[in-house]
Scaffold this motif. Structure first.
Motif, PDB file in Angstrom:
ATOM      1  N   ALA A 136       3.805  14.268  -5.663  1.00  0.00           N
ATOM      2  CA  ALA A 136       4.694  14.949  -4.720  1.00  0.00           C
ATOM      3  C   ALA A 136       5.934  14.108  -4.410  1.00  0.00           C
ATOM      4  O   ALA A 136       6.964  14.647  -4.023  1.00  0.00           O
ATOM      5  CB  ALA A 136       3.954  15.263  -3.426  1.00  0.00           C
ATOM      6  N   PHE A 137       5.842  12.791  -4.586  1.00  0.00           N
ATOM      7  CA  PHE A 137       6.977  11.922  -4.303  1.00  0.00           C
ATOM      8  C   PHE A 137       7.877  11.709  -5.514  1.00  0.00           C
ATOM      9  O   PHE A 137       8.911  11.072  -5.403  1.00  0.00           O
ATOM     10  CB  PHE A 137       6.493  10.555  -3.802  1.00  0.00           C
ATOM     11  CG  PHE A 137       5.920  10.599  -2.414  1.00  0.00           C
ATOM     12  CD1 PHE A 137       6.727  10.840  -1.323  1.00  0.00           C
ATOM     13  CD2 PHE A 137       4.572  10.398  -2.206  1.00  0.00           C
ATOM     14  CE1 PHE A 137       6.206  10.873  -0.052  1.00  0.00           C
ATOM     15  CE2 PHE A 137       4.041  10.432  -0.934  1.00  0.00           C
ATOM     16  CZ  PHE A 137       4.856  10.677   0.150  1.00  0.00           C
ATOM     17  N   ARG A 138       7.488  12.215  -6.675  1.00  0.00           N
ATOM     18  CA  ARG A 138       8.302  12.028  -7.880  1.00  0.00           C
ATOM     19  C   ARG A 138       9.438  13.038  -7.894  1.00  0.00           C
ATOM     20  O   ARG A 138       9.269  14.189  -7.498  1.00  0.00           O
ATOM     21  CB  ARG A 138       7.440  12.194  -9.125  1.00  0.00           C
ATOM     22  CG  ARG A 138       6.415  11.092  -9.239  1.00  0.00           C
ATOM     23  CD  ARG A 138       5.685  11.142 -10.543  1.00  0.00           C
ATOM     24  NE  ARG A 138       4.631  10.131 -10.524  1.00  0.00           N
ATOM     25  CZ  ARG A 138       3.433  10.309 -11.025  1.00  0.00           C
ATOM     26  NH1 ARG A 138       3.125  11.435 -11.611  1.00  0.00           N
ATOM     27  NH2 ARG A 138       2.543   9.345 -10.950  1.00  0.00           N
ATOM     28  N   PRO A 139      10.597  12.627  -8.373  1.00  0.00           N
ATOM     29  CA  PRO A 139      11.710  13.587  -8.428  1.00  0.00           C
ATOM     30  C   PRO A 139      11.448  14.661  -9.469  1.00  0.00           C
ATOM     31  O   PRO A 139      10.830  14.405 -10.510  1.00  0.00           O
ATOM     32  CB  PRO A 139      12.913  12.719  -8.818  1.00  0.00           C
ATOM     33  CG  PRO A 139      12.334  11.514  -9.458  1.00  0.00           C
ATOM     34  CD  PRO A 139      10.975  11.304  -8.844  1.00  0.00           C
ATOM     35  N   LYS A 140      11.875  15.869  -9.169  1.00  0.00           N
ATOM     36  CA  LYS A 140      11.709  16.977 -10.102  1.00  0.00           C
ATOM     37  C   LYS A 140      12.756  16.861 -11.200  1.00  0.00           C
ATOM     38  O   LYS A 140      13.881  16.439 -10.947  1.00  0.00           O
ATOM     39  CB  LYS A 140      11.860  18.307  -9.363  1.00  0.00           C
ATOM     40  CG  LYS A 140      10.763  18.525  -8.355  1.00  0.00           C
ATOM     41  CD  LYS A 140      10.937  19.824  -7.626  1.00  0.00           C
ATOM     42  CE  LYS A 140       9.830  19.964  -6.597  1.00  0.00           C
ATOM     43  NZ  LYS A 140      10.014  21.126  -5.759  1.00  0.00           N
ATOM     44  N   PRO A 141      12.393  17.247 -12.428  1.00  0.00           N
ATOM     45  CA  PRO A 141      13.382  17.158 -13.511  1.00  0.00           C
ATOM     46  C   PRO A 141      14.539  18.127 -13.262  1.00  0.00           C
ATOM     47  O   PRO A 141      14.340  19.254 -12.797  1.00  0.00           O
ATOM     48  CB  PRO A 141      12.590  17.541 -14.762  1.00  0.00           C
ATOM     49  CG  PRO A 141      11.396  18.276 -14.265  1.00  0.00           C
ATOM     50  CD  PRO A 141      11.106  17.763 -12.887  1.00  0.00           C
ATOM     51  N   ALA A 142      15.713  17.671 -13.578  1.00  0.00           N
ATOM     52  CA  ALA A 142      16.902  18.498 -13.374  1.00  0.00           C
ATOM     53  C   ALA A 142      17.005  19.511 -14.514  1.00  0.00           C
ATOM     54  O   ALA A 142      16.801  19.181 -15.677  1.00  0.00           O
ATOM     55  CB  ALA A 142      18.139  17.622 -13.344  1.00  0.00           C
ATOM     56  N   LEU A 143      17.302  20.736 -14.156  1.00  0.00           N
ATOM     57  CA  LEU A 143      17.469  21.787 -15.163  1.00  0.00           C
ATOM     58  C   LEU A 143      18.934  21.853 -15.579  1.00  0.00           C
ATOM     59  O   LEU A 143      19.831  21.630 -14.773  1.00  0.00           O
ATOM     60  CB  LEU A 143      17.024  23.143 -14.597  1.00  0.00           C
ATOM     61  CG  LEU A 143      15.569  23.224 -14.130  1.00  0.00           C
ATOM     62  CD1 LEU A 143      15.328  24.573 -13.460  1.00  0.00           C
ATOM     63  CD2 LEU A 143      14.623  23.038 -15.297  1.00  0.00           C
ATOM     64  N   ALA A 160       0.829  -1.208   0.000  1.00  0.00           N
ATOM     65  CA  ALA A 160       0.000   0.000   0.000  1.00  0.00           C
ATOM     66  C   ALA A 160       0.862   1.256   0.000  1.00  0.00           C
ATOM     67  O   ALA A 160       0.574   2.217  -0.728  1.00  0.00           O
ATOM     68  CB  ALA A 160      -0.931  -0.009   1.216  1.00  0.00           C
ATOM     69  N   ILE A 161       1.925   1.265   0.782  1.00  0.00           N
ATOM     70  CA  ILE A 161       2.827   2.434   0.810  1.00  0.00           C
ATOM     71  C   ILE A 161       3.491   2.616  -0.543  1.00  0.00           C
ATOM     72  O   ILE A 161       3.586   3.739  -1.053  1.00  0.00           O
ATOM     73  CB  ILE A 161       3.871   2.277   1.936  1.00  0.00           C
ATOM     74  CG1 ILE A 161       3.198   2.390   3.298  1.00  0.00           C
ATOM     75  CG2 ILE A 161       4.981   3.327   1.796  1.00  0.00           C
ATOM     76  CD1 ILE A 161       4.103   2.053   4.466  1.00  0.00           C
ATOM     77  N   ALA A 162       3.926   1.531  -1.162  1.00  0.00           N
ATOM     78  CA  ALA A 162       4.553   1.629  -2.489  1.00  0.00           C
ATOM     79  C   ALA A 162       3.574   2.169  -3.522  1.00  0.00           C
ATOM     80  O   ALA A 162       3.945   2.969  -4.392  1.00  0.00           O
ATOM     81  CB  ALA A 162       5.081   0.261  -2.911  1.00  0.00           C
ATOM     82  N   ALA A 163       2.308   1.767  -3.444  1.00  0.00           N
ATOM     83  CA  ALA A 163       1.301   2.265  -4.381  1.00  0.00           C
ATOM     84  C   ALA A 163       1.046   3.753  -4.180  1.00  0.00           C
ATOM     85  O   ALA A 163       0.896   4.510  -5.149  1.00  0.00           O
ATOM     86  CB  ALA A 163       0.005   1.483  -4.211  1.00  0.00           C
ATOM     87  N   ILE A 164       1.017   4.191  -2.924  1.00  0.00           N
ATOM     88  CA  ILE A 164       0.815   5.624  -2.642  1.00  0.00           C
ATOM     89  C   ILE A 164       1.981   6.436  -3.176  1.00  0.00           C
ATOM     90  O   ILE A 164       1.796   7.477  -3.821  1.00  0.00           O
ATOM     91  CB  ILE A 164       0.631   5.849  -1.128  1.00  0.00           C
ATOM     92  CG1 ILE A 164      -0.694   5.263  -0.655  1.00  0.00           C
ATOM     93  CG2 ILE A 164       0.732   7.326  -0.772  1.00  0.00           C
ATOM     94  CD1 ILE A 164      -0.848   5.202   0.855  1.00  0.00           C
ATOM     95  N   VAL A 165       3.191   5.990  -2.921  1.00  0.00           N
ATOM     96  CA  VAL A 165       4.383   6.713  -3.376  1.00  0.00           C
ATOM     97  C   VAL A 165       4.425   6.766  -4.903  1.00  0.00           C
ATOM     98  O   VAL A 165       4.746   7.794  -5.499  1.00  0.00           O
ATOM     99  CB  VAL A 165       5.666   6.070  -2.802  1.00  0.00           C
ATOM    100  CG1 VAL A 165       6.910   6.629  -3.462  1.00  0.00           C
ATOM    101  CG2 VAL A 165       5.719   6.278  -1.304  1.00  0.00           C
ATOM    102  N   ALA A 166       4.059   5.672  -5.565  1.00  0.00           N
ATOM    103  CA  ALA A 166       4.096   5.619  -7.027  1.00  0.00           C
ATOM    104  C   ALA A 166       3.037   6.515  -7.651  1.00  0.00           C
ATOM    105  O   ALA A 166       3.251   7.084  -8.724  1.00  0.00           O
ATOM    106  CB  ALA A 166       3.918   4.185  -7.503  1.00  0.00           C
ATOM    107  N   SER A 167       1.900   6.679  -7.004  1.00  0.00           N
ATOM    108  CA  SER A 167       0.805   7.446  -7.608  1.00  0.00           C
ATOM    109  C   SER A 167       0.814   8.926  -7.232  1.00  0.00           C
ATOM    110  O   SER A 167       0.192   9.733  -7.923  1.00  0.00           O
ATOM    111  CB  SER A 167      -0.538   6.831  -7.212  1.00  0.00           C
ATOM    112  OG  SER A 167      -0.742   6.976  -5.813  1.00  0.00           O
TER     113      SER A 167
END
Length: 70
Positions: A38-45, A28-35
């Motif tokens: 806010a938990f996704r890394p921001k693209p590097a500029l 369940a925690i893995a599903a929350i993090v994947a969806s």
């Protein structure tokens, strides 16, 4: 007050139901993090390359006399 040991060895054979509950919680925690975005890394500029102040045109160089007067 009773102190718990630092490392607690969990024997899954003694408590088979708890192992299943822990796996469900992990899933369940893995599903929350994947969806959650806010938990996704921001693209590097891409960084701008550094330019040497001495090689920059005169119009871009800061003037010390104006800084001192201000």
């Amino acid at each position: 007050m009773l102190k718990l040991p630092r490392n607690i060895h969990f024997d899954e054979a003694q408590f088979p139901g708890l192992g299943e509950i822990f796996r469900d919680i992990d899933t369940a925690i893995a599903a929350i993090v994947a969806s959650d975005p806010a938990f996704r890394p921001k693209p590097a500029l891409k960084r701008r390359s550094r330019t040497n102040a001495a090689s920059a045109p005169a119009s871009r160089r800061p003037r010390n006399s104006k800084r001192a007067a201000a």
